[in-house]
Design a protein around this motif. Structure first.
Motif, PDB file in Angstrom:
ATOM      1  N   GLU A 300      50.468  43.072  37.197  1.00 37.36           N
ATOM      2  CA  GLU A 300      51.832  42.766  37.572  1.00 37.36           C
ATOM      3  C   GLU A 300      52.747  42.682  36.363  1.00 37.36           C
ATOM      4  OE1 GLU A 300      53.663  39.169  40.224  1.00 37.36           O
ATOM      5  OE2 GLU A 300      51.535  39.571  40.180  1.00 37.36           O
ATOM      6  N   GLN A 301      52.305  41.952  35.352  1.00 39.60           N
ATOM      7  CA  GLN A 301      53.139  41.765  34.173  1.00 39.60           C
ATOM      8  C   GLN A 301      52.372  42.260  32.964  1.00 39.60           C
ATOM      9  OE1 GLN A 301      52.885  37.613  35.117  1.00 39.60           O
ATOM     10  NE2 GLN A 301      55.065  37.435  34.705  1.00 39.60           N
ATOM     11  N   PRO A 302      53.078  42.772  31.978  1.00 34.81           N
ATOM     12  CA  PRO A 302      52.371  43.185  30.766  1.00 34.81           C
ATOM     13  C   PRO A 302      52.038  42.003  29.877  1.00 34.81           C
ATOM     14  CG  PRO A 302      54.677  43.801  30.670  1.00 34.81           C
ATOM     15  CD  PRO A 302      54.485  43.070  31.947  1.00 34.81           C
ATOM     16  N   ILE A 303      51.273  41.086  30.394  1.00 33.85           N
ATOM     17  CA  ILE A 303      50.935  39.866  29.662  1.00 33.85           C
ATOM     18  C   ILE A 303      49.425  39.667  29.749  1.00 33.85           C
ATOM     19  CG2 ILE A 303      51.032  37.359  29.884  1.00 33.85           C
ATOM     20  CD1 ILE A 303      53.970  37.645  30.522  1.00 33.85           C
ATOM     21  N   GLU A 304      48.820  39.326  28.615  1.00 36.72           N
ATOM     22  CA  GLU A 304      47.366  39.157  28.634  1.00 36.72           C
ATOM     23  C   GLU A 304      47.002  37.805  29.233  1.00 36.72           C
ATOM     24  OE1 GLU A 304      45.249  40.147  24.982  1.00 36.72           O
ATOM     25  OE2 GLU A 304      43.735  38.650  25.481  1.00 36.72           O
ATOM     26  N   TYR A 305      46.031  37.816  30.135  1.00 35.59           N
ATOM     27  CA  TYR A 305      45.533  36.563  30.703  1.00 35.59           C
ATOM     28  C   TYR A 305      44.713  35.822  29.668  1.00 35.59           C
ATOM     29  CZ  TYR A 305      46.634  37.832  35.542  1.00 35.59           C
ATOM     30  OH  TYR A 305      47.268  38.135  36.701  1.00 35.59           O
ATOM     31  N   ALA A 306      44.840  34.475  29.663  1.00 33.92           N
ATOM     32  CA  ALA A 306      44.020  33.696  28.748  1.00 33.92           C
ATOM     33  C   ALA A 306      42.690  33.335  29.393  1.00 33.92           C
ATOM     34  CB  ALA A 306      44.758  32.439  28.321  1.00 33.92           C
ATOM     35  N   ALA A 307      42.681  33.220  30.723  1.00 36.83           N
ATOM     36  CA  ALA A 307      41.426  32.915  31.405  1.00 36.83           C
ATOM     37  C   ALA A 307      41.525  33.345  32.862  1.00 36.83           C
ATOM     38  CB  ALA A 307      41.124  31.424  31.330  1.00 36.83           C
ATOM     39  N   LEU A 308      40.392  33.747  33.420  1.00 38.10           N
ATOM     40  CA  LEU A 308      40.356  34.106  34.833  1.00 38.10           C
ATOM     41  C   LEU A 308      39.266  33.294  35.499  1.00 38.10           C
ATOM     42  CD1 LEU A 308      40.581  37.336  33.310  1.00 38.10           C
ATOM     43  CD2 LEU A 308      41.750  37.349  35.502  1.00 38.10           C
ATOM     44  N   ILE A 309      39.565  32.773  36.705  1.00 34.68           N
ATOM     45  CA  ILE A 309      38.557  32.025  37.434  1.00 34.68           C
ATOM     46  C   ILE A 309      38.444  32.625  38.834  1.00 34.68           C
ATOM     47  CG2 ILE A 309      38.945  29.896  36.134  1.00 34.68           C
ATOM     48  CD1 ILE A 309      40.587  28.847  38.465  1.00 34.68           C
ATOM     49  N   PRO A 310      37.250  32.547  39.442  1.00 37.72           N
ATOM     50  CA  PRO A 310      37.116  33.136  40.789  1.00 37.72           C
ATOM     51  C   PRO A 310      37.795  32.272  41.845  1.00 37.72           C
ATOM     52  CG  PRO A 310      35.022  32.217  40.043  1.00 37.72           C
ATOM     53  CD  PRO A 310      35.977  32.044  38.919  1.00 37.72           C
ATOM     54  N   ILE A 311      38.242  32.920  42.908  1.00 32.63           N
ATOM     55  CA  ILE A 311      38.827  32.155  44.028  1.00 32.63           C
ATOM     56  C   ILE A 311      37.698  31.443  44.732  1.00 32.63           C
ATOM     57  CG2 ILE A 311      40.228  32.301  46.110  1.00 32.63           C
ATOM     58  CD1 ILE A 311      40.839  35.174  45.371  1.00 32.63           C
ATOM     59  N   THR A 312      37.726  30.126  44.665  1.00 33.32           N
ATOM     60  CA  THR A 312      36.681  29.393  45.388  1.00 33.32           C
ATOM     61  C   THR A 312      37.283  28.344  46.296  1.00 33.32           C
ATOM     62  OG1 THR A 312      36.567  27.924  43.506  1.00 33.32           O
ATOM     63  CG2 THR A 312      34.884  29.619  43.628  1.00 33.32           C
ATOM     64  N   GLN A 313      38.608  28.199  46.229  1.00 34.15           N
ATOM     65  CA  GLN A 313      39.216  27.112  46.974  1.00 34.15           C
ATOM     66  C   GLN A 313      39.001  27.277  48.460  1.00 34.15           C
ATOM     67  OE1 GLN A 313      43.250  26.086  45.926  1.00 34.15           O
ATOM     68  NE2 GLN A 313      43.157  27.856  44.585  1.00 34.15           N
ATOM     69  N   GLU A 314      38.959  26.126  49.105  1.00 36.26           N
ATOM     70  CA  GLU A 314      38.753  26.166  50.557  1.00 36.26           C
ATOM     71  C   GLU A 314      39.920  26.839  51.253  1.00 36.26           C
ATOM     72  OE1 GLU A 314      37.822  22.245  51.971  1.00 36.26           O
ATOM     73  OE2 GLU A 314      36.271  22.126  50.404  1.00 36.26           O
ATOM     74  N   ARG A 315      41.109  26.598  50.747  1.00 38.97           N
ATOM     75  CA  ARG A 315      42.255  27.145  51.485  1.00 38.97           C
ATOM     76  C   ARG A 315      42.313  28.659  51.394  1.00 38.97           C
ATOM     77  NH1 ARG A 315      47.240  25.855  47.672  1.00 38.97           N
ATOM     78  NH2 ARG A 315      46.140  26.192  45.754  1.00 38.97           N
ATOM     79  N   ALA A 316      41.555  29.250  50.457  1.00 40.46           N
ATOM     80  CA  ALA A 316      41.489  30.699  50.446  1.00 40.46           C
ATOM     81  C   ALA A 316      40.816  31.187  51.718  1.00 40.46           C
ATOM     82  CB  ALA A 316      40.720  31.183  49.227  1.00 40.46           C
TER      83      ALA A 316
END
Lengths: 915, 111
Positions: A300-316
């Motif tokens: 989406e944006q030309p910005i580097e992510y510092a960290a990625l985490i998997p979607i684990t939330q219940e509301r997902a």
């Protein structure tokens, strides 16, 4: 460069290296020279300063490359003449002009060949022979070109530069709901199973920043919550370790993370033993399982992510929680159309199976939409606004470039008339006019390219400084010059060269042969080409006026907007977002935490009052709702769209928003069964015209709410051209996990911030808390876009003004030099000097006046366009145009006066002696 | 037949290369000139002179391995050829001949 450049990574500027590489013939020699430069650069970087090292590199590079290019070009010319290429004295380019006349018509191919091998080298040498002219020309062109290349590199970075590390990007598609609304992860699960034109689809959470807790404290980093197949679908590599597995997406799975390359360098200095260590993100210890490759960006944006985490939330796992952006990868051979058809089928099925989520309250069905991946960067419904923005900046660039071009054309015209004799000789010896035009054009194209090159350099440095300063050293937008920007600049340069060179070339190649050969000067006759020069000056004056006036109009608009009554008192109020979304808070716990916060804060002696609100006036987000007065049938026509907010009772007094009727909600209202609201005057008048709103009720979705009070209208954001309707609902009856804590200071506002920090960390040391901000700052920053626009315009306007004034000065000086003889005759015949000054002044000012008239008209049109984009702008405001015109007139007067005075000092004896 | 001598800068470059013995790399030659002869030479002029000397057969170079300090680029080690040594010697002899017997002039002028 940037602060991250440590000793380990010191390397010469890439662009400079490329330039040096291009200037040298390939081979060991080139490699060795590149290495020598590298070594010396490092040496200077360490022992002197980065700045010294860089200037040294560029200076020496120019010394090497100018020799090298000179040798190559003259080698080319000599070879064609049957001589040998020079090796022994590369520094000395031989004279040698293109053959004077030569034949009659020549074929186009020969003309092109001749241009490349003779005219361009000749142009080089010719320009080097008059370094003053060349320097002025190249500098003013670079000034004019820099905005264009800057726009080019920003547009490129934003829209065209392909995402790094993405495999077969043209197979990626963006998936939305409706036009461009986010989707639920469960919907995407259905897409993965049922749309076989897609190999797979991934999703990532929108607007979820992560809080990183280290020994130094907690801070916010740019991160994302992603589906476990994120890296596979994007096709991006992992630098170290592995990507997520499917099972790590389960709610009960061990918490893991893949960290970004920059964060890895920063926290662990690139240690390869980092895998298996834990890092605390949003209050959870997560095991690091991988490091993403350098520069892995969000799609989406030309910005580097510092960290990625998997979607684990219940509301997902809820279909109603639509906070995801999604993209898919096309199966081999499938196309967008097939995906669209299959998604339509799936949408129909979802509407049947989950009407609660896929059919709205008016029975309108929702559906998936699919676009090429670039739609994630430029949302389809914002495309118009972005195009307007880009269009506007391009217009700025074009205007500045136009002034620079006019200047150059003028300079060339003057030069052309000096070279009149050379051209006349060529023509007299039978040169083809096309050949002559090509020769003269080569010169302007060479100038254009030199200016473009310099402009590119300036832009390169400027944008890097800008990106480093504004976005921070580690996650900057990548603005490096790539082939797209380079070819864009090359195109603009050549185009500019032809544009400003064509008219002077055409004019110079058709002189009056007899008089030119005799070296005659014109007496009492209008000098040739003056009309054209006038036109060019008029263009310059008009262009710079347009820019100045537009900048002024926007500035004035902002000023007026600021002086308007806000309707509330922002002084002494601090706003800070407290976000429980990432913590393990239930709604009850959350409410209790917020209540505790307020109690403790209000007890502090430095605090006057503390309250909560879900959205801050002039903040980034705006909450909206549809309401209908009681007793009226709810249709899409009868509904009224209004801003809304959830607040605690203290909010109104704290913000200084006076109650006009009724009262605000009290503590009893919050716990009671009666649903209550406070509304503003505009909404009250709209729902119940002419009646008192207190005690009346309205519907909001499925709830019926009673109005207990009406507050005076205030401004809740930057001007939007209409009075905003607003309702406030009591926090307590309405809950949200992310609230703004509003604290009004008693006395010194600076003393409040540490208190807030202390109270927050007492209650929960890992509570994500953003930087506290003063309300006055929030309000000031809300006009950021408009301010940037006006600053850009003012900058462009000043450059254009400078160019226009120098242009005017040049033209008037030229006219004076052409008319010296005439003035001499006039003075000899008894004309008084005042009259001479007046005559010259009038001639200059006539041009300026025409330019101002044209510029004012165009600026008036542009102001209307600006008003459509920035509501604060009043296109009929007379101050900015008048001020702009006055500035230009003054500058023009000065630019004309100097040559006019010079003319009045003409000694008739000197002027007439040549006769 | 008239004898050809190398130019002033050419001589200086050759001598600097000899002074450096086993480490006659281009940047070091530049620094040596600056140190011993107080002569700042731009990179453009230095490389042009090196090329010219090589063309005339006074200088030759061989490639050495790369180091990380140079971004992985290899190095050129220069050495003066036999012809180079000869012309240097010849020019020294010529200069010494010309200086001969002029001591009194310089003593004179010092006073």
């Amino acid at each position: 460069m940037t602060a991250k450049e440590t000793n380990r990574t010191v390397r010469p500027p890439r662009l400079a290296q490329l330039f040096l590489r291009l200037s040298l013939p390939p081979g060991f020699r080139r490699e060795a020279i590149l290495g020598d430069f590298w070594e010396d650069y490092r040496y200077r970087w360490q022992s002197h300063s980065p700045w010294r090292a860089r200037t040294w590199y560029w200076r020496e590079l120019l010394a090497v490359s100018s020799r090298s290019w000179g040798a190559r070009l003259s080698g080319l010319v000599r070879r064609r003449r049957g001589g040998s290429a020079p090796v022994d004295s590369p520094g000395k380019a031989p004279g040698g002009r293109p053959p004077l006349g030569g034949g009659s018509k020549i074929s186009f191919a020969r003309l092109l060949w001749k241009t490349l091998t003779e005219d361009i080298p000749y142009a080089f040498r010719n320009l080097l022979r008059s370094p003053g002219f060349t320097a002025v020309a190249v500098l003013s062109l670079a000034l004019g070109m820099a905005p264009m290349t800057a726009i080019g590199s920003f547009v490129n970075a934003g829209f065209f530069r392909p995402l790094p590390h993405v495999e077969e990007q043209d197979r990626l598609v963006a998936i939305f709901r409706g036009v461009s609304a986010p989707v639920a992860w469960l919907d995407i699960q259905d897409v993965r199973q049922q749309v076989d034109a897609l190999e797979d689809a991934a999703a990532y959470g929108l607007g979820l920043d992560l809080n990183l807790t280290t020994e130094q404290g907690t801070r916010e980093i740019i991160g994302a919550e992603v589906s476990t197949n994120y890296f596979d679908v994007l096709g991006t590599p992992i630098a170290l370790g592995r990507a997520f597995t499917e099972s790590e997406g389960a709610p009960e799975a061990q918490p893991v993370t893949v960290i970004g390359h920059a964060l890895w360098q920063e926290l662990y200095a690139g240690d390869s033993q980092v895998l298996g260590r834990t890092i605390r993100l949003n209050g959870v210890d997560r095991t690091i399982i991988g490091v993403a490759a350098e520069g892995v960006l969000s799609p989406e944006q030309p910005i580097e992510y510092a960290a990625l985490i998997p979607i684990t939330q219940e509301r997902a796992q809820e279909r109603g929680w639509r906070g995801m952006a999604s993209f898919g990868r096309l199966r081999d051979g499938a196309n967008l159309e097939q995906v669209r058809t299959q998604l339509d089928v799936l949408s129909a099925r979802l509407r049947q199976e989950h009407p609660d989520y896929w059919i709205d309250e008016y029975g309108r069905g929702d559906q998936f939409a699919v676009y090429p991946i670039s739609a994630l960067r430029v949302k389809p419904n914002y495309r118009y606004q972005i195009m307007m923005m880009v269009g506007l900046t391009v217009l700025l660039g074009v205007l500045v470039l136009a002034t620079a071009c006019s200047n150059l054309a003028n300079l060339l015209l003057a030069r052309g008339s000096k070279r009149g004799t050379e051209i006349a000789v060529r023509l007299a010896m039978g040169a083809d006019r096309r050949t002559l035009v090509a020769m003269l054009l080569s010169e302007s194209v060479v100038l254009g390219c030199a200016g473009g090159g310099l402009g590119l350099l300036v832009t390169h440095w400027a944008t890097q400084a800008l990106a480093a300063g504004r976005i921070g050293p580690d996650y900057g937008i990548d603005l490096t010059v790539d082939w797209r920007v380079f070819s864009f600049t090359a195109f603009v340069s050549v185009f500019t060269g032809v544009l400003f060179g064509l008219i002077p070339a055409l004019q110079a190649s058709s002189p009056d042969l007899t008089s030119a050969l005799k070296g005659e000067r014109t007496v009492f006759r209008r000098t040739r080409g003056v009309g054209l020069r006038n036109l060019l000056v008029v263009t310059q004056v008009a262009a710079s006026l347009i820019l100045l006036v537009s900048a002024g109009v926007v500035l004035r608009g902002l000023q007026q907007a600021r002086s308007l009554d806000l309707g509330f008192e922002p002084e002494g109020v601090v706003a800070v977002q407290v976000d429980l979304r990432q913590g393990a808070y239930s709604a009850d716990q959350g409410e209790r935490l917020f209540a505790d916060l307020l109690t403790r804060l209000s007890a502090a002696p430095q605090v006057d009052a503390a309250g909560l609100t879900v959205s801050v006036p002039f903040g980034n987000s705006r909450w909206m709702a549809n309401v209908v007065p009681e007793g009226i049938e709810r249709t899409s026509e009868s509904e009224v769209l209004t801003d809304e907010s959830y607040v605690t009772p203290e909010y109104f007094e704290l913000m200084g928003m006076p109650i006009a009727q009724g009262q605000t909600f009290g503590p009893g209202d919050v716990e009671g069964d009666r649903e209550v609201a406070v509304i503003n005057e505009t909404l009250a008048e709209m729902l119940w015209p002419g009646k008192s709103a207190v005690g009346k009720r309205f519907y909001r979705r499925d709830r019926t709410i009673e109005v207990v009070g009406v507050v005076r209208d205030a401004r809740y954001g930057p001007p939007r051209g209409e009075q905003i309707r607003h309702i406030w609902l009591p926090f307590g009856q309405w809950y949200h996990e992310s609230m703004f804590l509003m604290v009004k200071a008693r006395g010194d506002i600076g003393a409040v911030v540490p208190i807030i920090r202390q109270v927050v960390s007492e209650l929960d040391p890992e509570l994500p808390m953003l930087e506290p901000r003063l309300m006055t700052t929030v309000i000031n920053e809300s006009s950021g876009d408009a301010r940037i626009i006006s600053a850009l315009m003012a900058g462009a306007g000043l450059v254009a003004l400078f160019l226009a004034v120098t242009g005017l000065y040049g033209v008037v000086s030229f006219i004076v030099s052409q008319r010296t003889h005439e003035v001499g005759v006039r003075v000899a015949l008894g004309a008084d000097r005042g009259k001479v000054v007046r005559m010259i002044l009038l001639q200059g000012l006539r041009m300026t006046a025409v330019g101002i008239a044209v510029g004012l008209l165009a600026a008036f049109g542009l102001a209307h366009l600006l008003a459509a984009m920035i509501a604060a702008v009043n296109p009929l405001d007379p101050v900015a145009p008048l001020a702009g015109a006055a500035i230009l007139l003054g500058a023009a007067l000065l630019a004309t006066l100097i040559p006019a005075l010079r003319a009045s000092r003409v000694d008739p004896m000197v002027a007439l002696r040549h006769e | 037949m008239t004898k050809q001598y190398p130019g002033e800068l050419e001589q200086m470059v050759l001598l600097a290369a000899l002074q450096l013995r086993e480490s006659a790399y281009a940047p070091d030659i530049g620094r040596e000139l600056e140190k011993s002869a107080s002569r700042r030479v731009s990179r453009g002029a230095l490389y042009a002179t090196l090329d010219r000397l090589e063309h005339k057969g006074f200088l030759r170079w061989e490639i050495e391995a790369a180091t990380s300090e140079r971004g992985g680029h290899r190095k050129r080690l220069f050495s003066v050829t036999a012809t180079g040594l000869e012309v240097l010697k010849a020019s020294r002899v010529a200069l010494e001949n010309l200086w001969n017997g002029l001591d009194d002039v310089f003593v004179e002028s010092r006073r």
